[in-house]
Design a protein around this motif. Structure first.
Motif: not given
Length: 523
Positions: A41-51
Motif C-alpha cells: 500500500a505504501r509503495l502504491l501511494v508513494q511511488r505510483h501516486g495511487i489515491q
C-alpha cells in the motif's frame, strides 16, 4: 469500513498463525502477511501516486502474492480489478481500459503490447513489487488501513461474458462484508484451524471467499501448479488438513475420477463448495460415494457474489433422506442477507412449483455496472436484482434452478428446460458430459439439441439415448438431434459455454424485450 481491517485485526489476534502457503511450504504468518500488504500500500501511494478510488488491475495466475496485492490495494483505499489469467491479453486489455486502471500487475510485466493499455496505465511485474517490499523500511505511514465507508467500491468484478461482453460489477466494502458473514452463517463456520485452497481462479469465486478465512486467522493455500490439478489437491489436502475450496462441477468430476483411480477418499478435505452451476444429481451421488460427505452447494453470481442460496452440508450429503433427490437437485434456501422471489413474465410472484425468473435483493447485491447505466437499470429494478435464472420454489422455500432465461427452448409452444433434459441424459452410465440447447426450426420454432461427450471406450447411438430418455421423461422434451463431441467448450471458470454451442446451430439471438414494462409491479 475498510475490508482490509480484517487482516489487520487477524494479525493482532493470531500473529504467528500460518497465513500464506505455497503448496505445503509456509510463505508468511499473519504478521508477515500484514507487513507485506501494508508495504505494498505504501509503495502504491508513494511511488505510483495511487489515491483512494483508483483502480489497480491484477492479471496473474494464482499466487500468494495475489492476496498480498489485493490487501495492499484495499489498505490504501484503492479498488481491485482482478482479471482471469486465462483470458487473452487483448481481452484483458479491454477490461483494463474499461476500468480506467492506473496500474496492472502481471507475472513478468510484459503481457501487454504497446498501445493496448489506457494512457497513463503502467504494467508492473509481481517480482518487481516483491523486491520493493523486501527493501522497504518500516515507518508509521499507513500503519492501519485507510478509512473507507461501506458504500465505497472495493472490487470491480468483471463477469465471465458467457452471454456477451463482460461488464464490471461494482462491489463495495459493505457488499463483501455481507458476503463473508453469510458464509460463516449459511455455508460453514470457520476457525483458525481451517484452511482455504485456491484451486479455481482467484479473480472470481475462489478469491472472493478469502475474507472469512482472513477474518478467522485461517491458512490460505495456493497450489504449486497455481491452478487446479486433482492429484495435487488430494495430496496437499492430506498434508495441510481441514482444507475447504470452491470448485465448479467439472472440477469436482475430475477430482472424483482421480480419487477413484488411486483409491483415495479425500483425506484432509473438510468441504468442497460447489458453485458456478448446480451439479447433476447422478454426479453428486457418485462424488459422495467416492469422497464422502464433504459437499456444500451454493448459488450466487457476480452481481450478488457467492451469496443467494445454499444447501446445508448435513442435508446435501445425507443420501438416506427420503427427500434427498429434491434437495440434491436444488440450490438450497435463501442465505441470511437475501430476500428471494420467483416472478412470472409480467413480474407477478408465482405459486410454489411454478417456474419464473429468480429475483433477489439484499446487502450483497452490487452497486451497479461500471460506467453502464443502461445495463444497471435493466438488471436492478426497484432494488431487485434480475438474475436471469429460471427456477421455482417449493413450499418449504427450497429453490431449484432449471436454466438461464436465454437457454429455455420453446418448441411447438411448449417451454422445455435444458437442465431437466441434461439431468436425464447425464444419468446414463456412458455419458461423461452433456449440454442441451435449442436450434431454430421452421416447423417447431425451436428443437432440442443435445451435445454429448461419451465416457472413454464407451459407445452410444442416438437411438440408445432416445430410448433412455423417453423411458424417463415426456417424449415431447426429447432431443431431436445429438451432436457427439470430444469435450464441451468451457470458459475460464469451468462453465459450459452454451453461446459457443448455439453459435454452431443458430443465427444471432433476438433482442431482449423491454424488461421495464412491468417495473411498477416490483416493490
Amino acid at each position: 469500513m475498510n475490508i482490509a481491517n480484517w487482516l489487520a485485526d487477524a494479525s493482532d489476534r493470531w500473529p504467528t498463525n500460518p497465513a500464506l502457503l505455497h503448496g505445503e511450504v509456509l510463505v508468511a504468518d499473519y504478521v508477515g502477511f500484514r507487513a507485506s500488504a501494508r508495504h505494498t500500500a505504501r509503495l502504491l501511494v508513494q511511488r505510483h501516486g495511487i489515491q483512494p478510488g483508483d483502480r489497480i488491475a491484477i492479471f496473474m495466475n494464482n499466487t500468494t502474492n495475489y492476496l498480498v496485492l489485493l490487501y495492499g490495494i484495499w489498505w490504501c483505499g484503492g479498488i481491485a480489478v482482478p482479471i482471469n489469467s486465462k483470458l487473452h491479453p487483448a481481452e484483458a486489455a479491454e477490461i483494463v481500459c474499461d476500468a480506467e486502471a492506473q496500474l496492472v500487475f502481471t507475472e513478468d510485466g510484459v503481457r501487454f503490447q504497446e498501445g493496448t493499455l489506457p494512457s497513463g496505465c503502467t504494467e508492473l511485474s509481481q517480482e518487481a513489487i516483491a523486491t520493493l517490499i523486501s527493501s522497504a523500511g518500516n515507518n508509521d505511514f499507513l500503519k492501519r488501513p485507510l478509512l473507507r465507508s461501506s458504500d465505497d467500491l472495493a472490487w470491480l468484478f468483471y463477469t465471465s461474458g458467457t452471454t456477451g461482453r463482460s461488464k464490471g460489477v461494482m462491489l463495495s466494502h459493505g457488499n463483501l462484508t455481507a458476503m463473508a458473514l453469510c458464509y460463516a452463517i449459511d455455508v460453514q463456520p470457520i476457525t483458525q484451524d481451517d484452511a482455504i485452497l485456491y484451486a479455481a481462479p482467484m479473480s472470481h469465486g475462489a478469491g472472493l471467499y478469502n475474507f472469512v478465512f482472513v477474518r478467522s486467522g485461517a491458512a490460505h493455500v495456493v497450489p504449486e501448479s497455481c491452478g487446479f490439478d486433482p492429484n495435487e489437491v488430494l495430496r496437499v489436502s492430506a498434508a495441510v488438513r481441514n482444507i475447504s475450496f470452491f470448485a465448479a462441477p467439472t472440477m469436482i468430476k475430475r477430482l472424483v475420477d482421480a480419487a477413484e483411480r488411486d483409491g483415495l477418499r479425500g483425506d484432509g478435505i473438510r468441504s468442497v463448495i460447489i458453485g458456478g452451476a448446480p451439479m447433476y444429481v447422478a454426479d453428486l451421488d457418485r462424488a459422495i460415494e467416492i469422497l464422502g460427505p464433504r459437499f456444500i452447494q451454493i448459488y450466487g453470481q457476480g452481481e450478488s457474489p457467492m451469496t443467494i442460496t445454499s444447501v446445508p452440508k448435513d442435508a446435501i450429503n445425507d443420501r438416506s433422506r427420503p427427500d434427498w433427490n429434491r434437495i440434491a437437485s436444488s440450490v438450497g434456501y435463501a442465505q441470511s442477507c437475501i430476500e428471494l422471489r420467483v416472478l412470472s413474465d409480467d413480474w407477478v410472484p408465482v405459486a410454489p412449483g411454478v417456474r419464473g425468473e429468480v429475483m433477489v435483493r439484499g446487502a450483497t447485491v452490487m452497486q451497479g455496472y461500471w460506467h453502464n447505466e443502461q445495463a444497471t437499470n435493466e438488471t436492478i429494478v426497484n432494488g431487485w436484482l434480475r438474475t436471469g435464472d429460471i427456477g421455482y420454489l417449493d413450499p418449504d422455500g427450497l429453490l431449484t434452478l432449471t436454466d438461464r432465461s436465454k437457454d429455455v427452448v420453446i418448441s411447438g409452444g411448449s417451454n422445455i428446460y435444458p437442465r431437466e433434459v441434461e439431468e436425464i441424459l447425464a444419468s446414463h452410465p456412458s455419458v461423461k458430459e452433456v449440454a442441451v440447447t435449442g436450434q431454430p426450426d421452421s416447423e417447431w420454432g425451436e428443437v432440442v439439441v443435445a451435445f454429448v461427450v461419451v465416457q472413454k471406450a464407451a459407445y452410444l447411438s442416438e437411438a440408445t439415448l432416445t430410448k433412455w430418455f423417453v423411458d424417463r421423461m415426456a417424449s415431447f422434451k426429447k432431443p431431436k438431434r445429438y451432436v457427439f463431441l470430444d469435450e464441451l467448450p468451457k470458459n475460464g471458470y469451468g462453465k459450459v459455454a452454451k453461446t459457443a454451442l448455439r453459435a454452431l446451430l443458430a443465427p444471432a439471438e433476438a433482442a431482449e424485450p423491454d424488461i421495464r414494462a412491468h417495473a411498477d409491479r416490483i416493490n
